[in-house]
Design a protein around this motif. Structure first.
Motif, short mmCIF file in Angstrom:
data_model
loop_
_atom_site.label_atom_id
_atom_site.label_comp_id
_atom_site.label_asym_id
_atom_site.label_seq_id
_atom_site.Cartn_x
_atom_site.Cartn_y
_atom_site.Cartn_z
N ASP A 1 0.83 -1.21 0.00
CA ASP A 1 0.00 0.00 0.00
C ASP A 1 0.86 1.25 0.00
N LEU A 2 1.96 1.20 0.73
CA LEU A 2 2.87 2.35 0.82
C LEU A 2 3.51 2.63 -0.54
N ARG A 3 3.88 1.58 -1.25
CA ARG A 3 4.46 1.78 -2.59
C ARG A 3 3.46 2.42 -3.54
N GLU A 4 2.18 2.09 -3.37
CA GLU A 4 1.15 2.65 -4.23
C GLU A 4 0.79 4.09 -3.85
N ALA A 5 1.02 4.46 -2.59
CA ALA A 5 0.71 5.81 -2.11
C ALA A 5 1.94 6.69 -2.32
N TRP B 1 7.71 12.40 12.88
CA TRP B 1 6.85 11.32 13.36
C TRP B 1 5.57 11.85 13.99
N GLN B 2 5.57 13.10 14.43
CA GLN B 2 4.34 13.68 14.98
C GLN B 2 3.27 13.83 13.92
N ASP B 3 3.69 13.97 12.66
CA ASP B 3 2.75 14.13 11.55
C ASP B 3 2.78 12.95 10.60
N ALA B 4 3.29 11.82 11.06
CA ALA B 4 3.40 10.64 10.20
C ALA B 4 2.01 10.19 9.74
N ASP B 5 1.95 9.69 8.52
CA ASP B 5 0.67 9.21 8.01
C ASP B 5 0.34 7.83 8.58
N TRP B 6 -0.86 7.40 8.29
CA TRP B 6 -1.41 6.16 8.83
C TRP B 6 -0.52 4.96 8.49
N LEU B 7 -0.05 4.88 7.25
CA LEU B 7 0.72 3.73 6.82
C LEU B 7 2.02 3.58 7.60
N HIS B 8 2.71 4.70 7.81
CA HIS B 8 3.98 4.64 8.56
C HIS B 8 3.74 4.32 10.03
#
Length: 115
Positions: free
Chosen positions: A79-83, A95-102
């Motif tokens: 999913d990360l590769r596709e996003a 890391w405070q603003d990291a997205d859901w996938l990370h």
């Protein structure tokens, strides 16, 4: 009974989880030690992953935890590769603003450390 294929699955899973620890686990844990919000987010993701694997995978108790976690992580990595917009957090502040996938991958790492 020893099944050679099973041992290879565990070795492959450990390799995947070790690579993930370098990219997500260690940096996220460092950020979590500084920022309680990051710690809480990782804990929530880890709890959700644990529930998915425990309740959503038939006979999950018969499969080594590392194999389950690595399989789950591989799906998230796909999913990360596709996003294309998902950028790996580089600093503690990121890391405070990291997205859901990370954050989800950091949750996988947290579970792998605990098991």
């Amino acid at each position: 009974m020893f099944v050679p294929g099973s041992a290879l699955l565990v070795v492959s899973a450990r390799k995947t989880l070790n690579r993930l620890h370098c990219t997500h686990g260690a940096p996220a844990a460092e950020a979590a030690a500084v920022f309680p919000g990051v710690s809480a987010a990782i804990d929530q993701h880890a709890a959700a992953i644990r529930d998915i694997l425990d309740l959503g995978v038939d006979n999950s108790g018969l499969v080594p935890t590392s194999v389950l976690l690595a399989g789950y992580a591989r799906g998230i990595l796909e999913d990360l590769r596709e996003a294309e917009a998902a950028v790996l957090p580089h600093s503690l502040l990121d890391w405070q603003d990291a997205d859901w996938l990370h954050l989800r991958l950091a949750g996988v790492c947290a579970l792998a450390r605990a098991s």
